[in-house]
Scaffold this motif. Structure first.
Motif, PDB file in Angstrom:
ATOM      1  N   ALA A 270       1.068  -1.354   0.253  1.00  0.00           N
ATOM      2  CA  ALA A 270      -0.306   0.049  -0.115  1.00  0.00           C
ATOM      3  C   ALA A 270       0.906   1.189  -0.182  1.00  0.00           C
ATOM      4  N   ALA A 271       2.248   1.598   0.874  1.00  0.00           N
ATOM      5  CA  ALA A 271       3.302   2.154   0.474  1.00  0.00           C
ATOM      6  C   ALA A 271       3.469   2.327  -0.679  1.00  0.00           C
ATOM      7  N   LEU A 272       3.709   1.690  -1.499  1.00  0.00           N
ATOM      8  CA  LEU A 272       4.382   1.695  -2.762  1.00  0.00           C
ATOM      9  C   LEU A 272       3.870   3.069  -3.564  1.00  0.00           C
ATOM     10  N   PRO A 273       2.484   3.313  -3.910  1.00  0.00           N
ATOM     11  CA  PRO A 273       1.956   4.138  -5.413  1.00  0.00           C
ATOM     12  C   PRO A 273       2.569   5.479  -3.872  1.00  0.00           C
ATOM     13  N   VAL A 274       2.817   5.439  -2.458  1.00  0.00           N
ATOM     14  CA  VAL A 274       3.065   7.204  -1.441  1.00  0.00           C
ATOM     15  C   VAL A 274       5.001   7.223  -2.586  1.00  0.00           C
ATOM     16  N   PHE A 275       5.316   6.198  -2.442  1.00  0.00           N
ATOM     17  CA  PHE A 275       6.967   6.029  -2.856  1.00  0.00           C
ATOM     18  C   PHE A 275       7.248   6.161  -4.152  1.00  0.00           C
ATOM     19  N   ASP A 276       6.527   6.261  -5.362  1.00  0.00           N
ATOM     20  CA  ASP A 276       6.074   6.632  -6.500  1.00  0.00           C
ATOM     21  C   ASP A 276       6.526   7.906  -6.731  1.00  0.00           C
TER      22      ASP A 276
ATOM     23  N   MET B  92       6.600   9.933  -4.351  1.00  0.00           N
ATOM     24  CA  MET B  92       7.876  11.225  -3.907  1.00  0.00           C
ATOM     25  C   MET B  92       9.335  11.081  -4.838  1.00  0.00           C
ATOM     26  N   PHE B  93       9.671   9.721  -5.312  1.00  0.00           N
ATOM     27  CA  PHE B  93      10.706   9.978  -5.748  1.00  0.00           C
ATOM     28  C   PHE B  93      10.496   8.989  -7.800  1.00  0.00           C
ATOM     29  N   GLY B  94       9.070   9.102  -8.530  1.00  0.00           N
ATOM     30  CA  GLY B  94       8.940   8.783  -9.376  1.00  0.00           C
ATOM     31  C   GLY B  94       8.260   6.802  -9.017  1.00  0.00           C
ATOM     32  N   ALA B  95       8.047   6.445 -10.770  1.00  0.00           N
ATOM     33  CA  ALA B  95       7.973   5.147 -10.480  1.00  0.00           C
ATOM     34  C   ALA B  95       9.028   4.968 -11.114  1.00  0.00           C
TER      35      ALA B  95
END
Length: 140
Positions: free
Chosen positions: A120-126, A128-131
């Motif tokens: 669930a946190a992966l879209p937040v990282f994307d 913030m930093f790009g996919a």
């Protein structure tokens, strides 16, 4: 909040760097192999993608070319592209498998709920930093 997030991300970065120390490529070389797995790129494109200057990327490519992991479409000059070789693809696959194995070991004790929270946190990282570059070509 910012300080807590920064500290966690720094800790993650350090752990990943330590875990990767036994792999046959540097972090930069691994990133280049990953990028080139999606198709040929120029030195300038690779440099921009990795946030380094073209002369630094040229040095990285020169070492990778000497190892026969990559090849250029022509002489090392403006307009030539770099592509991954068959050996480079095998090295990239070995590195990807090695990194996935290490990460899998770190995730082994996570509960199903922990794993769901991580996904669930992966879209937040994307955001913030790009996919990841490997996923950019598949996004709508």
């Amino acid at each position: 909040m910012t300080d807590k997030v920064r500290k966690r991300l720094l800790r993650i970065s350090q752990a990943i760097r330590r875990d990767a120390a036994g792999l046959p490529v540097t972090t930069a070389q691994g990133a280049v192999l990953s990028l080139l797995s999606n198709g040929p790129m120029s030195i300038g494109e690779l440099a921009r993608a990795e946030g380094v200057r073209p002369p630094s990327m040229t040095q990285i490519i020169n070492r990778m070319e000497a190892a026969e992991w990559v090849a250029r479409s022509g002489p090392a000059r403006k307009g030539s592209t770099v592509h991954i070789t068959a050996l480079g693809r095998r090295v990239a696959e070995d590195v990807r498998n090695g990194r996935n194995k290490i990460l899998g070991e770190r995730m082994a004790d996570l509960t199903p709920r922990d794993r769901e929270a991580l996904l669930a946190a992966l879209p937040v990282f994307d955001k913030m930093f790009g996919a990841p570059a490997s996923e950019l070509r598949t996004l709508p």
